[in-house]
Design an enzyme around this catalytic site. Structure first.
Site, PDB file in Angstrom:
ATOM      1  N   LEU A 115     -20.331  83.737 -10.436  1.00 49.75           N
ATOM      2  CA  LEU A 115     -21.522  83.842 -11.405  1.00 49.75           C
ATOM      3  C   LEU A 115     -22.438  82.908 -11.635  1.00 49.75           C
ATOM      4  O   LEU A 115     -21.950  81.859 -11.878  1.00 49.75           O
ATOM      5  CB  LEU A 115     -21.120  84.947 -12.727  1.00 49.75           C
ATOM      6  CG  LEU A 115     -20.365  86.082 -12.479  1.00 49.75           C
ATOM      7  CD1 LEU A 115     -20.138  86.566 -13.889  1.00 49.75           C
ATOM      8  CD2 LEU A 115     -21.144  87.012 -11.673  1.00 49.75           C
ATOM      9  N   GLY A 160     -16.346  84.739  -9.119  1.00 50.51           N
ATOM     10  CA  GLY A 160     -17.492  85.682  -8.554  1.00 50.51           C
ATOM     11  C   GLY A 160     -17.390  86.010  -7.114  1.00 50.51           C
ATOM     12  O   GLY A 160     -17.631  86.769  -6.497  1.00 50.51           O
ATOM     13  N   ASN A 182     -10.865  81.867 -11.312  1.00 57.78           N
ATOM     14  CA  ASN A 182     -10.689  80.993 -12.243  1.00 57.78           C
ATOM     15  C   ASN A 182     -11.101  80.913 -13.535  1.00 57.78           C
ATOM     16  O   ASN A 182     -11.416  80.223 -14.225  1.00 57.78           O
ATOM     17  CB  ASN A 182     -10.956  79.432 -11.777  1.00 57.78           C
ATOM     18  CG  ASN A 182     -12.356  79.543 -11.312  1.00 57.78           C
ATOM     19  OD1 ASN A 182     -13.100  80.442 -10.608  1.00 57.78           O
ATOM     20  ND2 ASN A 182     -13.240  78.356 -11.459  1.00 57.78           N
ATOM     21  N   GLU A 183     -11.729  82.408 -13.907  1.00 53.62           N
ATOM     22  CA  GLU A 183     -12.484  82.372 -15.093  1.00 53.62           C
ATOM     23  C   GLU A 183     -11.704  82.115 -16.496  1.00 53.62           C
ATOM     24  O   GLU A 183     -12.060  81.839 -17.332  1.00 53.62           O
ATOM     25  CB  GLU A 183     -12.958  83.982 -15.079  1.00 53.62           C
ATOM     26  CG  GLU A 183     -14.126  84.002 -13.929  1.00 53.62           C
ATOM     27  CD  GLU A 183     -13.511  84.473 -12.678  1.00 53.62           C
ATOM     28  OE1 GLU A 183     -12.470  84.437 -12.309  1.00 53.62           O
ATOM     29  OE2 GLU A 183     -14.546  84.921 -11.791  1.00 53.62           O
TER      30      GLU A 183
HETATM   31  C1  LIG Z   1     -10.805  86.563 -14.732  1.00 52.85           C
HETATM   32  C2  LIG Z   1     -12.039  86.865 -13.978  1.00 52.85           C
HETATM   33  C3  LIG Z   1     -12.969  87.322 -14.839  1.00 52.85           C
HETATM   34  C4  LIG Z   1     -14.164  87.791 -14.314  1.00 52.85           C
HETATM   35  C5  LIG Z   1     -14.778  87.787 -13.088  1.00 52.85           C
HETATM   36  C6  LIG Z   1     -16.046  88.111 -13.213  1.00 52.85           C
HETATM   37  C7  LIG Z   1     -16.872  87.039 -13.806  1.00 52.85           C
HETATM   38  C8  LIG Z   1     -17.106  85.994 -13.184  1.00 52.85           C
HETATM   39  C9  LIG Z   1     -17.063  84.692 -13.604  1.00 52.85           C
HETATM   40  C10 LIG Z   1     -17.648  83.632 -12.947  1.00 52.85           C
HETATM   41  O1  LIG Z   1     -18.110  83.746 -11.598  1.00 52.85           O
HETATM   42  S1  LIG Z   1     -18.205  82.151 -13.582  1.00 52.85           S
HETATM   43  C11 LIG Z   1     -18.516  80.980 -12.364  1.00 52.85           C
HETATM   44  C12 LIG Z   1     -17.316  80.054 -11.923  1.00 52.85           C
HETATM   45  N1  LIG Z   1     -17.639  79.381 -10.924  1.00 52.85           N
HETATM   46  C13 LIG Z   1     -17.062  78.186 -10.703  1.00 52.85           C
HETATM   47  O2  LIG Z   1     -16.043  77.823 -11.371  1.00 52.85           O
HETATM   48  C14 LIG Z   1     -17.226  77.333  -9.516  1.00 52.85           C
HETATM   49  C15 LIG Z   1     -18.275  76.080 -10.159  1.00 52.85           C
HETATM   50  N2  LIG Z   1     -18.503  75.469  -8.943  1.00 52.85           N
HETATM   51  C16 LIG Z   1     -17.783  74.787  -7.960  1.00 52.85           C
HETATM   52  O3  LIG Z   1     -16.730  74.538  -7.995  1.00 52.85           O
HETATM   53  C17 LIG Z   1     -18.489  73.951  -6.986  1.00 52.85           C
HETATM   54  O4  LIG Z   1     -19.891  73.860  -7.182  1.00 52.85           O
HETATM   55  C18 LIG Z   1     -18.211  74.466  -5.189  1.00 52.85           C
HETATM   56  C19 LIG Z   1     -18.636  75.894  -5.555  1.00 52.85           C
HETATM   57  C20 LIG Z   1     -16.593  74.155  -4.925  1.00 52.85           C
HETATM   58  C21 LIG Z   1     -19.162  73.883  -4.557  1.00 52.85           C
HETATM   59  O5  LIG Z   1     -18.932  72.368  -4.643  1.00 52.85           O
HETATM   60  P1  LIG Z   1     -19.931  71.495  -4.005  1.00 52.85           P
HETATM   61  O6  LIG Z   1     -19.451  70.073  -4.098  1.00 52.85           O
HETATM   62  O7  LIG Z   1     -20.368  71.996  -2.710  1.00 52.85           O
HETATM   63  O8  LIG Z   1     -21.288  71.543  -5.035  1.00 52.85           O
HETATM   64  P2  LIG Z   1     -21.572  70.979  -6.542  1.00 52.85           P
HETATM   65  O9  LIG Z   1     -20.407  71.248  -7.379  1.00 52.85           O
HETATM   66  O10 LIG Z   1     -22.068  69.837  -6.028  1.00 52.85           O
HETATM   67  O11 LIG Z   1     -22.794  71.992  -6.683  1.00 52.85           O
HETATM   68  C22 LIG Z   1     -24.011  72.005  -6.570  1.00 52.85           C
HETATM   69  C23 LIG Z   1     -24.951  72.480  -7.316  1.00 52.85           C
HETATM   70  O12 LIG Z   1     -24.758  73.732  -7.871  1.00 52.85           O
HETATM   71  C24 LIG Z   1     -24.536  73.969  -9.105  1.00 52.85           C
HETATM   72  N3  LIG Z   1     -23.353  74.880  -9.659  1.00 52.85           N
HETATM   73  C25 LIG Z   1     -22.207  75.134  -8.988  1.00 52.85           C
HETATM   74  N4  LIG Z   1     -21.703  76.006  -9.317  1.00 52.85           N
HETATM   75  C26 LIG Z   1     -22.520  76.923  -9.911  1.00 52.85           C
HETATM   76  C27 LIG Z   1     -22.472  78.139 -10.583  1.00 52.85           C
HETATM   77  N5  LIG Z   1     -21.487  78.831 -10.721  1.00 52.85           N
HETATM   78  N6  LIG Z   1     -23.720  78.523 -11.227  1.00 52.85           N
HETATM   79  C28 LIG Z   1     -24.623  77.837 -11.236  1.00 52.85           C
HETATM   80  N7  LIG Z   1     -24.595  76.385 -10.766  1.00 52.85           N
HETATM   81  C29 LIG Z   1     -23.767  76.013 -10.220  1.00 52.85           C
HETATM   82  C30 LIG Z   1     -24.008  72.340  -9.551  1.00 52.85           C
HETATM   83  O13 LIG Z   1     -23.904  72.411 -10.743  1.00 52.85           O
HETATM   84  C31 LIG Z   1     -24.791  71.392  -8.675  1.00 52.85           C
HETATM   85  O14 LIG Z   1     -25.789  71.413  -9.426  1.00 52.85           O
HETATM   86  P3  LIG Z   1     -26.845  70.127  -9.315  1.00 52.85           P
HETATM   87  O15 LIG Z   1     -27.285  69.964  -7.803  1.00 52.85           O
HETATM   88  O16 LIG Z   1     -27.949  70.558 -10.333  1.00 52.85           O
HETATM   89  O17 LIG Z   1     -26.050  68.923  -9.696  1.00 52.85           O
END
Ligand SMILES: CC/C=C\CCC/C=C/C(=O)SCCNC(=O)CCNC(=O)[C@H](O)C(C)(C)COP(=O)(O)OP(=O)(O)OC[C@H]1O[C@@H](n2cnc3c(N)ncnc32)[C@H](O)[C@@H]1OP(=O)(O)O
Length: 306
Positions: A115, A160, A182-183
């Site tokens: 998400l 997500g 990992n939420e």
């Molecule tokens: C128990 C289950 C419950 C519920 C399920 C449903 C609910 C779901 C909830 C979610 O999905 S919460 C989101 C959780 N996501 C994460 O924890 C992932 C976070 N991101 C990462 O770990 C990494 O970005 C990566 C996916 C491994 C990619 O790494 P990479 O080094 O390639 O990129 P970087 O980290 O430099 O990110 C680039 C850029 O994108 C922004 N970013 C990353 N993830 C997100 C995100 N989920 N949402 C918005 N933005 C995100 C990051 O900040 C960087 O931004 P920048 O360029 O401005 O610095």
């Protein structure tokens, strides 16, 4: 049309009476076997609906298999707009009787980062309601699709991202990436529909461990616990393996297959259908907890600092 053709070709050879009898027989047979008839008709060509830049759908006319590519750079953060595009694409696929769909990503090292954290941090209730409802729609359409589905996981798939993959029926992942839910590490409680997809993929014990610990697995460990089905070296190979999986259904009645899938997943689908509002309320009240908001805010900062 078949009947018209038949009538025009027999015009010179049969009497009016004979024609009436034969026409009746064919018409009855067609309606009796309408369902079976649909099965052996070739997959309908995917009509070219206006392409949404966030989700590209490419249907192979020969195999009838659609490759659905998420395209929201840099990490396919699942925003309201991306969910809307996916929801529309899933409707189009359902209406066009494709033979199968493969979900993948255009980002070179990320399948989906889950998400979009911007949707979760300091959310506006009205937008968040639309966001969550569309998320529920996407899950209901993907998990409950009449066509078979596979995910070619060509990059990291946390949260997500993993959720989308486990809502498909088969998963092929490229090496050296991370996948998992990992939420809980962000203080987020698993919604009801996520638990269904997870239990449908790994054992109840693994699901419990994975969800409560918020573990992110390497590709290799994910294979060991059954979170994915195969490893493929590149994206192209991953798509190929997914195609192989889907091609197996060519020898299976599509009606029998889709009914069986539906009946196996029906309880999970109904569980969400019957409590969509409650599911939203639970997630919302957890999300706006000050401690959860702080955790999300800190997490976003840590991602930016990298
Ligand atoms: C128990 C289950 C419950 C519920 C399920 C449903 C609910 C779901 C909830 C979610 O999905 S919460 C989101 C959780 N996501 C994460 O924890 C992932 C976070 N991101 C990462 O770990 C990494 O970005 C990566 C996916 C491994 C990619 O790494 P990479 O080094 O390639 O990129 P970087 O980290 O430099 O990110 C680039 C850029 O994108 C922004 N970013 C990353 N993830 C997100 C995100 N989920 N949402 C918005 N933005 C995100 C990051 O900040 C960087 O931004 P920048 O360029 O401005 O610095």
């Amino acid at each position: 049309m078949l009947l018209t053709l038949f009538e025009s070709h027999t015009h010179f050879f049969l009497s009016m009476f004979q024609k009436m009898i034969l026409t009746k027989i064919i018409s009855n047979t067609l309606s009796l076997h309408k369902k079976q008839l649909i099965e052996w008709l070739p997959a309908v060509r995917y009509f070219s609906s206006p392409t949404n830049p966030l989700v590209n759908v490419d249907v192979n006319d020969k195999s009838g298999i659609a490759v659905v590519t998420m395209n929201r750079k840099p990490v396919n953060g699942l925003s309201l707009e991306l969910f809307e595009a996916m929801s529309k694409a899933l409707d189009d696929l359902e209406n066009n009787r494709i033979r199968g769909a493969i979900l993948t990503s255009s980002c070179p090292t990320v399948f989906s980062a889950g998400l979009d954290l911007n949707e979760l941090y300091q959310p506006d209730k009205k937008r968040f309601k639309a966001f969550w409802t569309t998320f529920q729609d996407v899950w209901l359409k993907l998990y409950g699709s009449s066509f078979p589905t596979a995910a070619a996981i060509n990059g990291h798939a946390p949260a997500g991202g993993c959720f989308l993959a486990i809502s498909c029926e088969y998963r092929v992942m490229c090496p050296d990436y991370k996948i998992g839910l990992n939420e809980t590490r962000l203080g987020i409680i698993a919604p009801i529909f996520l638990r269904a997809s997870m239990r449908n993929t790994v054992s109840n014990r693994e699901a419990e461990k994975a969800l409560t610990l918020g573990t992110l697995y390497s590709t290799e460990d994910a294979l060991k616990i059954g979170l994915i089905d195969e490893i493929a070296i590149y994206k192209v190979k991953a798509i190929e393996r997914c195609e192989n999986f889907l091609a197996q259904f060519n020898n299976v009645s599509s009606i029998a297959r889709s009914f069986t899938k539906r009946s196996l997943r029906q309880k999970d689908l109904e569980e969400l259908e019957n409590c969509r509002e409650e599911d939203f309320n639970i997630f919302w009240s957890n999300l706006i907890e000050p401690s959860v908001q702080k955790q999300i805010g800190d997490y976003m900062q840590s991602l930016k600092k990298k």
